[in-house]
Design an enzyme around this catalytic site. Structure first.
Site, PDB file in Angstrom:
ATOM      1  N   CYS A   1      15.448  -5.466   4.511  1.00  0.00           N
ATOM      2  CA  CYS A   1      15.629  -5.643   3.257  1.00  0.00           C
ATOM      3  C   CYS A   1      14.776  -4.805   1.942  1.00  0.00           C
ATOM      4  O   CYS A   1      15.131  -5.249   0.885  1.00  0.00           O
ATOM      5  CB  CYS A   1      15.234  -7.276   3.083  1.00  0.00           C
ATOM      6  SG  CYS A   1      13.163  -7.082   3.129  1.00  0.00           S
TER       7      CYS A   1
ATOM      8  N   CYS B   1      -1.844  -1.326   6.440  1.00  0.00           N
ATOM      9  CA  CYS B   1      -2.315  -2.584   5.689  1.00  0.00           C
ATOM     10  C   CYS B   1      -1.453  -3.452   4.930  1.00  0.00           C
ATOM     11  O   CYS B   1      -0.863  -2.845   3.975  1.00  0.00           O
ATOM     12  CB  CYS B   1      -3.360  -1.856   4.680  1.00  0.00           C
ATOM     13  SG  CYS B   1      -4.566  -3.030   3.889  1.00  0.00           S
TER      14      CYS B   1
END
Length: 228
Positions: free
Chosen positions: A193, A214
């Site tokens: 997406c 991260c």
């Protein structure tokens, strides 16, 4: 070489001397007054050495131009960008919704919308997923694509869920990020997406991949192994 020199010469701006007019005398007198005022101010204040660095405005413009070049270069297969490259620039994946549809889909956690679709960053230590230690899979909050396996998660001490590798090379895409001009980074997105997940850095576990993915906890959901 001739063509390059021609381009350089054509980019130069020739500044013609000002034409004489009836206002020339007035301008000259005004300039003289301003010069004397500046000279007096210099005598009253400590001397300041001119900076040897490039002016801030020039630096920002140069950085913007460099960013445009670096980001645009991969997108152009010929004169125009390929459909795939332009989709990345527009943040459009195979799962493609309007902004209103994304807001409705992510209404249970509004901050998920801000992170996934607007590249926001959650506060460190604010996501429950940072302390998630169960066996399972971390999936995209926007489209349920499997992103990271719990076996790749580790405590980086940063306050954000961290992993040393994605669940597969096709699960995520990595895109140059120059939103902080003097600190270029690599953005990590969901490949399905194109939702923003976080960034990847090269300070991860040395005995693994050496990478630290991260991630924002708000961009993901956790599915325990027993319910997969």
């Amino acid at each position: 070489a001739d063509r390059t020199m021609s381009c350089v010469l054509s980019s130069l701006q020739v500044v013609a001397p000002p034409r004489a007019s009836r206002y020339s005398g007035t301008r000259a007198r005004r300039a003289s007054v301003q010069t004397r005022a500046a000279s007096a101010a210099d005598q009253e204040s400590p001397a300041v050495k001119p900076s040897a660095t490039m002016p801030r405005r020039r630096l920002i413009n140069l950085a913007a131009a460099t960013t445009a070049l670096v980001v645009a270069k991969p997108a152009f297969a010929g004169e125009f960008g390929s459909d795939a490259a332009m989709s990345v620039l527009r943040r459009e994946g195979t799962v493609k919704l309007t902004e209103e549809q994304w807001r409705a889909k992510l209404k249970d956690d509004p901050f998920s919308y801000e992170v996934l679709r607007k590249e926001a960053t959650e506060r460190p230590f604010s996501s429950p997923l940072n302390n998630e230690k169960r066996t399972g899979t971390f999936v995209c909050a926007g489209c349920d694509t499997e992103l990271f396996d719990s076996g790749a998660k580790y405590d980086s001490g940063t306050g954000w869920p961290s992993y040393f590798q994605p669940i597969s090379t096709k699960a995520v895409v990595e895109v140059p990020d120059y939103s902080i001009v003097f600190f270029p980074r690599v953005e990590v997105r969901c490949a399905t997406c194109q939702g923003h997940l976080g960034h990847v850095f090269e300070d991860g576990p040395k005995d693994k991949t050496g990478l630290r993915y991260c991630m924002n906890g708000a961009s993901m959901k956790f599915k325990p192994a027993e319910v997969l």
